[in-house]
Motif scaffolding. Structure first.
Motif, PDB file in Angstrom:
ATOM      1  N   GLY A  64      50.310  41.806  25.164  1.00 43.03           N
ATOM      2  CA  GLY A  64      48.884  41.733  24.879  1.00 43.03           C
ATOM      3  C   GLY A  64      48.214  40.614  25.653  1.00 43.03           C
ATOM      4  O   GLY A  64      47.109  40.793  26.179  1.00 43.03           O
ATOM      5  N   ARG A  65      48.896  39.442  25.719  1.00 39.48           N
ATOM      6  CA  ARG A  65      48.325  38.331  26.485  1.00 39.48           C
ATOM      7  C   ARG A  65      48.229  38.689  27.967  1.00 39.48           C
ATOM      8  O   ARG A  65      47.230  38.396  28.637  1.00 39.48           O
ATOM      9  CB  ARG A  65      49.180  37.080  26.313  1.00 39.48           C
ATOM     10  CG  ARG A  65      49.087  36.444  24.934  1.00 39.48           C
ATOM     11  CD  ARG A  65      49.960  35.204  24.874  1.00 39.48           C
ATOM     12  NE  ARG A  65      49.544  34.235  25.895  1.00 39.48           N
ATOM     13  CZ  ARG A  65      50.312  33.212  26.289  1.00 39.48           C
ATOM     14  NH1 ARG A  65      51.519  33.049  25.757  1.00 39.48           N
ATOM     15  NH2 ARG A  65      49.876  32.367  27.201  1.00 39.48           N
ATOM     16  N   ASN A  66      49.277  39.321  28.491  1.00 39.08           N
ATOM     17  CA  ASN A  66      49.283  39.680  29.912  1.00 39.08           C
ATOM     18  C   ASN A  66      48.187  40.695  30.237  1.00 39.08           C
ATOM     19  O   ASN A  66      47.469  40.571  31.231  1.00 39.08           O
ATOM     20  CB  ASN A  66      50.646  40.261  30.303  1.00 39.08           C
ATOM     21  CG  ASN A  66      51.750  39.222  30.220  1.00 39.08           C
ATOM     22  OD1 ASN A  66      51.495  38.022  30.220  1.00 39.08           O
ATOM     23  ND2 ASN A  66      52.991  39.696  30.131  1.00 39.08           N
ATOM     24  N   GLY A  82      45.446  41.219  28.514  1.00 33.74           N
ATOM     25  CA  GLY A  82      44.155  40.559  28.369  1.00 33.74           C
ATOM     26  C   GLY A  82      43.806  39.726  29.590  1.00 33.74           C
ATOM     27  O   GLY A  82      42.651  39.698  30.029  1.00 33.74           O
ATOM     28  N   TYR A  83      44.827  39.060  30.154  1.00 40.07           N
ATOM     29  CA  TYR A  83      44.551  38.240  31.339  1.00 40.07           C
ATOM     30  C   TYR A  83      44.230  39.117  32.550  1.00 40.07           C
ATOM     31  O   TYR A  83      43.371  38.763  33.369  1.00 40.07           O
ATOM     32  CB  TYR A  83      45.744  37.339  31.661  1.00 40.07           C
ATOM     33  CG  TYR A  83      45.452  36.417  32.830  1.00 40.07           C
ATOM     34  CD1 TYR A  83      44.672  35.279  32.653  1.00 40.07           C
ATOM     35  CD2 TYR A  83      45.906  36.724  34.111  1.00 40.07           C
ATOM     36  CE1 TYR A  83      44.363  34.456  33.731  1.00 40.07           C
ATOM     37  CE2 TYR A  83      45.612  35.909  35.189  1.00 40.07           C
ATOM     38  CZ  TYR A  83      44.840  34.773  34.985  1.00 40.07           C
ATOM     39  OH  TYR A  83      44.527  33.958  36.048  1.00 40.07           O
ATOM     40  N   VAL A  84      44.911  40.240  32.667  1.00 40.87           N
ATOM     41  CA  VAL A  84      44.631  41.149  33.773  1.00 40.87           C
ATOM     42  C   VAL A  84      43.179  41.627  33.708  1.00 40.87           C
ATOM     43  O   VAL A  84      42.456  41.620  34.708  1.00 40.87           O
ATOM     44  CB  VAL A  84      45.596  42.350  33.749  1.00 40.87           C
ATOM     45  CG1 VAL A  84      45.121  43.440  34.716  1.00 40.87           C
ATOM     46  CG2 VAL A  84      46.999  41.906  34.122  1.00 40.87           C
ATOM     47  N   MET A  85      42.735  42.017  32.518  1.00 44.63           N
ATOM     48  CA  MET A  85      41.357  42.473  32.380  1.00 44.63           C
ATOM     49  C   MET A  85      40.378  41.341  32.671  1.00 44.63           C
ATOM     50  O   MET A  85      39.329  41.549  33.305  1.00 44.63           O
ATOM     51  CB  MET A  85      41.133  43.029  30.975  1.00 44.63           C
ATOM     52  CG  MET A  85      42.025  44.208  30.617  1.00 44.63           C
ATOM     53  SD  MET A  85      41.872  45.575  31.796  1.00 44.63           S
ATOM     54  CE  MET A  85      40.176  46.053  31.518  1.00 44.63           C
ATOM     55  N   GLN A 111      55.160  33.868  32.550  1.00 44.06           N
ATOM     56  CA  GLN A 111      55.539  33.964  33.954  1.00 44.06           C
ATOM     57  C   GLN A 111      54.740  35.043  34.679  1.00 44.06           C
ATOM     58  O   GLN A 111      54.385  34.887  35.849  1.00 44.06           O
ATOM     59  CB  GLN A 111      57.038  34.252  34.052  1.00 44.06           C
ATOM     60  CG  GLN A 111      57.580  34.162  35.467  1.00 44.06           C
ATOM     61  CD  GLN A 111      59.072  34.385  35.512  1.00 44.06           C
ATOM     62  OE1 GLN A 111      59.666  34.975  34.604  1.00 44.06           O
ATOM     63  NE2 GLN A 111      59.702  33.896  36.573  1.00 44.06           N
ATOM     64  N   PHE A 112      54.438  36.108  33.942  1.00 40.90           N
ATOM     65  CA  PHE A 112      53.651  37.190  34.548  1.00 40.90           C
ATOM     66  C   PHE A 112      52.269  36.697  34.934  1.00 40.90           C
ATOM     67  O   PHE A 112      51.771  37.000  36.034  1.00 40.90           O
ATOM     68  CB  PHE A 112      53.535  38.362  33.568  1.00 40.90           C
ATOM     69  CG  PHE A 112      52.597  39.438  34.032  1.00 40.90           C
ATOM     70  CD1 PHE A 112      53.038  40.424  34.900  1.00 40.90           C
ATOM     71  CD2 PHE A 112      51.265  39.462  33.624  1.00 40.90           C
ATOM     72  CE1 PHE A 112      52.171  41.420  35.344  1.00 40.90           C
ATOM     73  CE2 PHE A 112      50.407  40.442  34.070  1.00 40.90           C
ATOM     74  CZ  PHE A 112      50.855  41.424  34.933  1.00 40.90           C
ATOM     75  N   ILE A 113      51.633  35.913  34.065  1.00 39.04           N
ATOM     76  CA  ILE A 113      50.288  35.423  34.354  1.00 39.04           C
ATOM     77  C   ILE A 113      50.299  34.519  35.574  1.00 39.04           C
ATOM     78  O   ILE A 113      49.430  34.598  36.443  1.00 39.04           O
ATOM     79  CB  ILE A 113      49.704  34.707  33.121  1.00 39.04           C
ATOM     80  CG1 ILE A 113      49.446  35.709  31.988  1.00 39.04           C
ATOM     81  CG2 ILE A 113      48.415  33.986  33.484  1.00 39.04           C
ATOM     82  CD1 ILE A 113      48.945  35.080  30.710  1.00 39.04           C
ATOM     83  N   GLU A 114      51.300  33.638  35.660  1.00 42.63           N
ATOM     84  CA  GLU A 114      51.380  32.739  36.810  1.00 42.63           C
ATOM     85  C   GLU A 114      51.554  33.516  38.102  1.00 42.63           C
ATOM     86  O   GLU A 114      50.916  33.219  39.115  1.00 42.63           O
ATOM     87  CB  GLU A 114      52.544  31.766  36.630  1.00 42.63           C
ATOM     88  CG  GLU A 114      52.317  30.727  35.542  1.00 42.63           C
ATOM     89  CD  GLU A 114      53.466  29.739  35.466  1.00 42.63           C
ATOM     90  OE1 GLU A 114      54.506  30.008  36.101  1.00 42.63           O
ATOM     91  OE2 GLU A 114      53.309  28.710  34.792  1.00 42.63           O
ATOM     92  N   ARG A 115      52.418  34.532  38.078  1.00 47.12           N
ATOM     93  CA  ARG A 115      52.640  35.328  39.282  1.00 47.12           C
ATOM     94  C   ARG A 115      51.410  36.185  39.617  1.00 47.12           C
ATOM     95  O   ARG A 115      51.071  36.352  40.790  1.00 47.12           O
ATOM     96  CB  ARG A 115      53.860  36.220  39.098  1.00 47.12           C
ATOM     97  CG  ARG A 115      55.177  35.438  39.055  1.00 47.12           C
ATOM     98  CD  ARG A 115      56.354  36.374  38.878  1.00 47.12           C
ATOM     99  NE  ARG A 115      57.616  35.641  38.925  1.00 47.12           N
ATOM    100  CZ  ARG A 115      58.815  36.193  38.744  1.00 47.12           C
ATOM    101  NH1 ARG A 115      58.903  37.511  38.490  1.00 47.12           N
ATOM    102  NH2 ARG A 115      59.904  35.479  38.799  1.00 47.12           N
TER     103      ARG A 115
END
Length: 811
Positions: A5-7, A9-12, A105-109
């Protein structure tokens, strides 16, 4: 699951932040790959060859394209990187207070790789779809992929090259000094280009080319929008203000503060003629004058002033020129010029009027302007066969070659790029005007077409025909040399030795057709732009042609506003707008409607004379004249991949194509096809009025195997290859006509050998060559005083088409 959900949300969130670079990538891909007009500009880049350029700016446009292509990719990456690396004050306070959750880690990448990957994907897509028209190695495609690789390499090693500290995942709350300097330089260059395209549009725009201008504009918009409208507000803990320019543009437009497309602000609008009476004659009077003078008077004795009417039964040609931007303009001028060249000028002497729509108006005006200045040699032994002219050939027109065949001269003019000049205005000064609360008419993007036509004509032919008022083409008869008028004929009217130009436009607000003509036509079904209101007789020829070709969004509608000294509007005093003019094809795209209204007015004059007894034989005379009238339809059709015309002969029995997604597409398709059907209905109505069938008319559509393969787009820029394959239409379709005739003869011979009845192969396909030969055969032979005898003239005229040198279409 919480990380998912966090990932997500950050993508959007990142997509919302990067709205400008993402939109920039999508716009470029869709325009250049999904729009035929955009793809045509890529063809020019792909077909570039180091030697034998067809345009003086060809090298600079190719260089500018790849430079802009790389700058566009870098701008998208740079803007996205800054937006995702920024740490807003609210985020920084939360992190310093220890309340911020640790990033996944996904958000950083994602923050590092998304800005890098999506611009390169967009660049790679354009490189992959780059057309290959060079028939050699796909050089343009290789260079495009190489440019993409260089941008990718720079992005990957820039930290090492620039000796940058920190890691790619580091974030910043304040824009680093290096980034500030880079952005300042980029924005300054954008404004330099903005003002350069305002004051030297034709030179700068053609130097860069339309696709490069698109890349530069998208780069400027991306950087300005991403930094000023997104980055800066967030850095002050404000919400994004992406909406602000849209609201301002709508507000200024609502108050009419930024509308710079007013036709009534133009020089020559509202200028009254010095004489109190209407300068333009009624079309009936002009027709009478033309009938009495359209043949060269000949007397057996110099003292004998009796003019022998040798052309009592000659055909009277009317031309309907269909619209379609430069494609139709080029084809109309080419067909008319070819007919005149092949007939030693006999064809144009028998054309009373040409009705043009959109690009067809440009082609018709070009042909009439060439005739008005006596340019374009007729075919003879002393004149070389027409060859496709190159840039160097066209550059010598102003210093000589007035006797060049007319198709070569029209190619030099209409073959030029006017898309770049329009795009230059549209994406820079005119776009800037949308957000300003004042009106600057010098930023009007419609100037892109008009100024280019004016400059090109002057450069090629040495006069200012397209810059002078339209009515200057048709001075009163008294202003002509005495030798131009036949003895004993009426002198009231305008110049009659060139065809009348009927250039059609449309009122956007009322949907009514608008006529622009050097004569008055009495009709309640159309408005006259040159009447006492609006007083537009002083508009330049380029502006009048453009009124017929205003196809938004590229060409804006020309607004006409009432005010002193014009009559006030009826009703509320706040309603001061008369209307806006748009493309004549919005009403009907064939040009037949204006010809029909003209003929009805002429017929009414003959009927009135018959009733009053002023002409006892007027009704009989008109019946005989009507039988002599023949219509030449110059259409913008292109054969499909199977080599067949898509138009159905009888719409009552036509099957429509299936409409998928009918909930969404049925309304727009219905509106568009209704417009096309109205053009067909106007053509039928014109022929019905003349008591003729479609087979009695001449229908000239571009044809040939090369046209089928190349499919020139309806564009304000045609590549040299597209123009070459159109040039080859007559020779290509001649081969097809011979093949069809040979096949039909072989089938009939085989049937006879078997003792069977002759098979009916059906009507032969009317190729461009067949229709042109049919037109030439219908044109009367030369007079006895001319070099060629009448008996041999027609055969020679048709054979003249074979003299056209086939243009090499590899580029």
């Amino acid at each position: 699951m919480s990380n998912f959900g966090r990932n997500l949300g950050y993508v959007m969130h990142s997509l919302r932040l990067c709205i400008f670079p993402i939109a920039s990538a999508l716009v470029a891909v869709v325009v250049l790959l999904g729009v035929p007009q955009g793809h045509e500009t890529l063809r020019a880049i792909a077909a570039f060859a180091p030697h034998g350029q067809d345009d003086a700016n060809e090298i600079s446009r190719v260089v500018s394209f790849f430079f802009g292509y790389a700058a566009w990719g870098l701008a998208n990456w740079y803007a996205a990187r800054l937006l995702l690396a920024q740490e807003a004050p609210k985020e920084r306070r939360t992190r310093e207070a220890g309340a911020a959750p640790t990033e996944t880690q996904f958000i950083e990448r994602w923050r590092v790789w998304f800005p890098r990957v999506f611009p390169l994907l967009a660049m790679g897509l354009i490189a992959f779809e780059m057309p290959d028209d060079s028939e050699r190695l796909p050089i343009a495609q290789v260079v495009a992929f190489a440019s993409t690789a260089i941008v990718a390499l720079f992005i990957g090693v820039r930290r090492f090259l620039l000796r940058m500290r920190g890691q790619p995942t580091d974030r910043f709350g304040r824009l680093p000094a290096g980034d500030r300097r880079t952005l300042v330089v980029a924005l300054v260059l954008s404004f330099v280009l903005l003002f350069s395209l305002t004051f030297a549009n034709v030179a700068i725009a053609r130097l860069l080319g339309a696709p490069a201008l698109l890349f530069f504009a998208l780069s400027s918009i991306t950087l300005f929008g991403a930094i000023v409208l997104v980055y800066l507000p967030i850095s002050f803990d404000w919400p994004q203000i992406v909406w602000l320019p849209v609201v301002l543009a709508l507000a200024w437009a609502q108050e009419d503060w930024n509308h710079n497309h007013r036709l009534s602000d133009r020089a020559g609008f509202g200028v009254s003629d010095p004489a109190p009476e209407e300068r333009r004659p009624p079309v009936g009077a002009q027709f009478d004058l033309w009938l009495a003078n359209h043949l060269k008077p000949r007397a057996t004795d110099p003292k004998d002033l009796v003019v022998k009417d040798e052309g009592a039964n000659d055909p009277i040609f009317l031309v309907a020129a269909e619209g379609g931007a430069s494609r139709s303009g080029w084809w109309v001028a080419h067909v008319l010029g070819t007919a005149d060249y092949a007939t030693h000028g006999e064809f144009s002497r028998r054309v009373f009027a040409v009705s043009g729509i959109s690009g067809g108006s440009l082609g018709a005006a070009t042909w009439v302007a060439l005739l008005a200045h006596g340019r374009g040699a007729a075919a003879s032994a002393s004149v070389s066969a027409p060859t496709f002219p190159g840039a160097d050939d066209c550059a010598t027109l102003v210093t000589g070659h007035k006797d060049w065949p007319m198709p070569m001269q029209s190619e030099c003019f209409i073959g030029r790029d006017v898309l770049s000049t329009t795009i230059g205005y549209m994406l820079f000064p005119d776009l800037f005007q949308r957000f300003m609360p004042f009106r600057n008419t010098s930023w009007d993007r419609s100037r892109g077409l008009e100024v280019a036509w004016q400059k090109d004509w002057h450069e090629l032919f040495g006069d200012d025909t397209f810059e002078h008022p339209f009515m200057d083409l048709y001075p009163p008869v008294a202003a002509l040399p005495a030798s131009a008028a036949a003895p004993g004929t009426a002198s009231s009217g305008v110049r009659f030795d060139i065809p009348l130009l009927l250039l059609n436009s449309t009122r956007a607000g009322l949907g009514r057709p608008v006529l622009q003509a050097p004569v008055t036509i009495a009709t309640s079904e159309a408005d006259d732009l040159f009447t006492n209101w609006p007083q537009a007789r002083g508009l330049a020829l380029a502006a009048v042609v453009h009124n017929s070709a205003r196809f938004p969004i590229i060409s804006p509608g020309g607004e006409i506003v009432r005010g002193d000294p014009y009559p006030p509007a009826q009703g509320s005093p706040n309603r001061r707008v008369w209307d806006s003019l748009v493309d004549g094809g919005y009403f009907e795209n064939s040009g037949s409607f204006a010809l029909l209204q003209m003929l009805k007015d002429i017929e009414a004059g003959y009927e009135a004379r018959a009733k009053t007894g002023a002409g006892a034989d007027a009704a009989t005379d008109w019946a005989g004249i009507r039988d002599r009238i023949r219509v030449v339809f110059i259409t913008n059709d292109v054969p499909n991949a199977k080599g067949e015309k898509e138009n159905c002969v009888d719409l009552k029995t036509c099957d429509a194509f299936p409409i998928h997604q009918e909930e969404l597409l049925t309304p727009p398709i219905g509106l568009y096809e209704t417009r096309s059907s109205r053009a067909d209905a106007s053509m039928r109505a014109l022929l019905d009025f003349l008591h003729q069938s479609r087979s009695d008319a001449f229908t000239l559509a571009m044809d040939g195997s090369q046209v089928i393969l190349q499919q020139p787009s309806m564009n304000w820029y045609l590549t040299p290859k597209s123009r070459r394959v159109m040039w080859n239409s007559f020779s290509d379709s001649r081969t097809a006509a011979v093949a069809i005739a040979t096949k039909a003869a072989a089938a009939a011979s085989a049937a006879n050998a078997k003792g069977q009845a002759k098979s009916n192969p059906g009507p032969a396909r009317n190729t461009a060559y067949e229709q042109m030969c049919k037109l030439l055969h219908a044109t009367p032979g030369t007079r006895t005083t001319d070099p060629l005898p009448p008996k041999d003239a027609r055969k020679d005229w048709c054979d003249t088409l074979t003299l056209f040198q086939t243009a090499t279409a590899t580029r």
